[in-house]
Design a protein around this motif. Structure first.
Motif, short mmCIF file in Angstrom:
data_model
loop_
_atom_site.label_atom_id
_atom_site.label_comp_id
_atom_site.label_asym_id
_atom_site.label_seq_id
_atom_site.Cartn_x
_atom_site.Cartn_y
_atom_site.Cartn_z
N THR A 152 0.70 -18.97 4.73
CA THR A 152 1.31 -20.06 3.97
C THR A 152 2.35 -19.51 3.00
O THR A 152 3.10 -20.27 2.40
N THR A 153 2.35 -18.18 2.86
CA THR A 153 3.28 -17.53 1.95
C THR A 153 3.49 -16.08 2.39
O THR A 153 2.71 -15.56 3.19
N ASP A 154 4.51 -15.45 1.89
CA ASP A 154 4.80 -14.06 2.22
C ASP A 154 4.06 -13.16 1.23
O ASP A 154 4.50 -12.97 0.10
N TYR A 155 2.92 -12.62 1.66
CA TYR A 155 2.11 -11.82 0.74
C TYR A 155 2.77 -10.49 0.37
O TYR A 155 2.31 -9.81 -0.55
N GLU A 156 3.85 -10.11 1.05
CA GLU A 156 4.57 -8.89 0.66
C GLU A 156 5.35 -9.07 -0.63
O GLU A 156 5.84 -8.10 -1.21
N GLN A 157 5.46 -10.33 -1.08
CA GLN A 157 6.10 -10.62 -2.35
C GLN A 157 5.10 -10.57 -3.50
O GLN A 157 5.47 -10.70 -4.67
N TRP A 158 3.83 -10.40 -3.20
CA TRP A 158 2.79 -10.32 -4.22
C TRP A 158 2.74 -8.91 -4.82
O TRP A 158 3.31 -7.97 -4.26
N PRO A 159 2.03 -8.72 -5.93
CA PRO A 159 1.89 -7.39 -6.54
C PRO A 159 1.30 -6.37 -5.56
O PRO A 159 0.54 -6.73 -4.65
N ALA A 160 1.62 -5.09 -5.75
CA ALA A 160 1.18 -4.03 -4.85
C ALA A 160 -0.34 -3.95 -4.75
O ALA A 160 -0.89 -3.72 -3.66
N VAL A 161 -1.03 -4.18 -5.87
CA VAL A 161 -2.49 -4.09 -5.84
C VAL A 161 -3.08 -5.20 -4.97
O VAL A 161 -4.11 -5.02 -4.31
N THR A 162 -2.42 -6.35 -4.94
CA THR A 162 -2.86 -7.45 -4.08
C THR A 162 -2.68 -7.09 -2.62
O THR A 162 -3.54 -7.38 -1.77
N GLN A 163 -1.56 -6.46 -2.30
CA GLN A 163 -1.31 -6.02 -0.93
C GLN A 163 -2.33 -4.97 -0.50
O GLN A 163 -2.72 -4.91 0.67
N MET A 164 -2.79 -4.14 -1.45
CA MET A 164 -3.81 -3.14 -1.13
C MET A 164 -5.13 -3.83 -0.77
O MET A 164 -5.83 -3.40 0.15
N VAL A 165 -5.46 -4.89 -1.47
CA VAL A 165 -6.67 -5.66 -1.15
C VAL A 165 -6.56 -6.24 0.26
O VAL A 165 -7.52 -6.20 1.04
N ILE A 166 -5.40 -6.76 0.59
CA ILE A 166 -5.16 -7.32 1.92
C ILE A 166 -5.32 -6.23 2.99
O ILE A 166 -5.90 -6.46 4.06
N LEU A 167 -4.82 -5.03 2.71
CA LEU A 167 -4.95 -3.92 3.65
C LEU A 167 -6.42 -3.57 3.88
O LEU A 167 -6.84 -3.32 5.02
N ILE A 168 -7.21 -3.58 2.82
CA ILE A 168 -8.65 -3.31 2.94
C ILE A 168 -9.32 -4.37 3.81
O ILE A 168 -10.16 -4.07 4.67
N LEU A 169 -8.94 -5.64 3.60
CA LEU A 169 -9.50 -6.73 4.39
C LEU A 169 -9.15 -6.58 5.87
O LEU A 169 -9.93 -6.94 6.75
N MET A 170 -7.95 -6.05 6.15
CA MET A 170 -7.53 -5.83 7.54
C MET A 170 -8.49 -4.88 8.26
O MET A 170 -8.80 -5.06 9.43
N PHE A 171 -8.94 -3.86 7.55
CA PHE A 171 -9.88 -2.91 8.14
C PHE A 171 -11.25 -3.56 8.37
O PHE A 171 -11.89 -3.31 9.39
N MET A 172 -11.69 -4.37 7.44
CA MET A 172 -13.04 -4.91 7.49
C MET A 172 -13.24 -5.89 8.64
O MET A 172 -14.14 -5.74 9.47
N GLY A 173 -12.40 -6.91 8.72
CA GLY A 173 -12.57 -7.93 9.76
C GLY A 173 -13.72 -8.87 9.45
O GLY A 173 -14.29 -8.86 8.34
N GLY A 174 -14.09 -9.70 10.42
CA GLY A 174 -15.14 -10.69 10.24
C GLY A 174 -16.51 -10.17 10.64
O GLY A 174 -16.74 -8.97 10.73
N SER A 175 -17.43 -11.10 10.89
CA SER A 175 -18.80 -10.74 11.23
C SER A 175 -18.92 -10.35 12.70
O SER A 175 -18.07 -10.71 13.52
#
Length: 487
Positions: free
Chosen positions: A323-346
């Protein structure tokens, strides 16, 4: 090489028929929107594929034998490759994606529920093609072969050993004595989610066509949209909330739904993976919300809450909508997103990634390692949901984790020949192996994969399929022992 070739070919024939028949809704959509040429293309492909599949199925039925786990590894890989190739043909025949490399990439992205795309103008494609593109998410979300397994008993085929080799999707935990009954129950749940979300999106003002396309992308956690700017096109808080809810629901272990419907609602509170999954979603959403508001105090609080929860759910469940370009968010927020990419769902959900249950076990292993350093004589076992985990299972999870990291570095090395920045190299591989969709850099939420070379697209296509199969299935085929007649 002791493989049941007749049985293997028979399953491939069945899958050919299943995928070709799955094109029927797209054929009807083309007729409804007056796309005669597209409808004719779908009709020709369906007819030819059904005939070929039926011939293979009939010719091999007399020599078919009981399937073994060994056969399952080859069947699963071949069927996903065959389905991807067949799925790419409508793109090529209609001229929507003339290049076979690009068409295969788009098809692999669809069936693997990744959501990466090489299309620069999605809205220019025919309605029927866009419908097929999104419907591949729905087919691949539950698993191509899980649907076939539900049909196998009526065709005289056992699907137990085949299911063992089909790693992704809610199929590994038998919740009924017969694997085919388990597959049917899971598909009923899947269909109910599809119907419910479609109705809710239509109540939000979407047409039936748009509601179905975005429902396919949500319940299959795929992320294909019929619009260039994805969910942001609707500019609707209601639509974003509905999709967020269903992304979260479809990232949960589907077996928990079945158990809860039998009256055991406490199963959610007792499941460690579910609690860690929900905690991760809430914690990440709250952290991203705080950083967004801190970085832009004038941001509307309501919009920030919706964007943070939507983007967290989208990445955590590997759906890939934006819904938005998360690359425009703060760097620490992008790091959280990167961590979530590794985790995935159940586990046993339609999500990709490493999976929450493996993350939990890895964290327990780390804790045990630290504890062992402090108390060398203490024997500490790894437990999940109060039960001791078998040593072999814990070892397999650790192996999976390290192999996952190794594959990321190998893939990034190959993509680095593109001479693109390291962020693009690594994020393109992470997002394809994890079946996520958007990454960072040149493959971020406002970009796509069209600029990559043919070599990178083929590597990433294989990574998407390998990620969907959790790659051990494909790795087994690379072992000489698999093809040896002595094993």
């Amino acid at each position: 090489m002791n493989l049941n070739l007749s049985s293997i070919l028979r399953i491939i024939g069945l899958v050919l028929m299943v995928i070709s028949i799955a094109m029927l809704p797209s054929f009807l959509v083309s007729l409804i929107y007056g796309e005669t040429d597209v409808a004719r293309a779908f009709a020709s492909i369906m007819l030819l594929a059904v005939i070929i599949g039926l011939i293979i199925f009939k010719l091999c039925q007399y020599n078919a034998k009981q399937l073994r786990v060994r056969d399952g590894f080859l069947i699963v890989t071949l069927c996903w490759l065959v389905s991807t190739i067949l799925g790419s043909i409508p793109f090529i025949v209609t001229g929507s994606i003339p290049s076979f490399t690009d068409a295969f990439f788009e098809s692999a992205s669809g069936f693997s529920t990744t959501g990466c795309s090489i299309l620069t103008d999605i809205e220019a494609l025919p309605k029927g093609i866009l419908f097929w593109r999104s419907f591949t998410h729905w087919i691949g979300g539950m698993g191509i072969l899980i649907f076939a397994i539900a049909l196998m008993p009526s065709l005289g085929i056992s699907g137990q050993n085949l299911a063992v080799s089909e790693a992704p999707g809610p199929s590994l935990d038998k919740i009924t004595p017969k694997m085919s009954d388990t597959a049917k129950i899971l598909y009923v749940t899947y269909i109910l989610f599809t119907i419910l979300e479609t109705i809710l999106l239509m109540l939000g003002g979407l047409s039936l066509y748009d509601a179905l396309i975005h429902t396919f992308g949500t319940v299959g956690t795929g992320g294909f949209s019929s619009y260039n700017n994805s969910i942001a096109h609707f500019d609707s808080a209601y639509v974003s909330v509905v999709i967020t809810v269903f992304m979260v629901l479809c990232g949960i272990n589907f077996n928990l739904y079945f158990v809860s419907l039998r009256g055991s609602f406490r199963v959610f509170l007792e499941d460690t993976e579910f609690k860690f999954y929900i905690f991760s979603f809430l914690a990440a959403s709250f952290f991203i919300l705080i950083t967004i508001m801190h970085g832009n105090p004038s941001e509307n609080a309501g919009d920030a809450v919706i964007d943070s929860s939507f983007q967290t759910a989208s990445i955590l469940t590997t759906t890939g909508y934006s819904t938005t370009d998360y690359e425009q968010w703060p760097a620490v927020t992008q790091m959280v997103i990167l961590i979530l990419m590794f985790m995935g769902g159940s586990s046993s959900s339609t999500s990709g990634g490493i999976k929450i249950v493996r993350v939990v076990i890895i964290l327990k292993l780390i804790r045990r390692g630290i504890s062992t350093r402090l108390h060398p004589n203490v024997i500490e076992t790894i437990k999940l949901n109060g039960k001791q985990m078998p040593v072999d299972t814990v070892s397999a999870i650790a192996n999976h984790f390290f192999l996952y990291i190794a594959m990321i570095f190998f893939g990034a090395f190959i993509v680095s020949f593109e001479n693109v920045d390291l962020v693009t190299c690594f994020s393109s591989v992470i997002t394809c192996l994890g079946n996520i969709g958007p990454g960072f850099g040149a493959v971020g939420p406002s970009e796509n994969f069209s600029a990559l070379s043919a070599l990178s697209k083929w590597i990433l296509s294989i990574y998407m399929i390998a990620g969907r199969l959790e790659f051990y299935t494909m790795f087994v085929l690379l072992m000489p022992r698999f093809w040896s007649s002595n094993h």
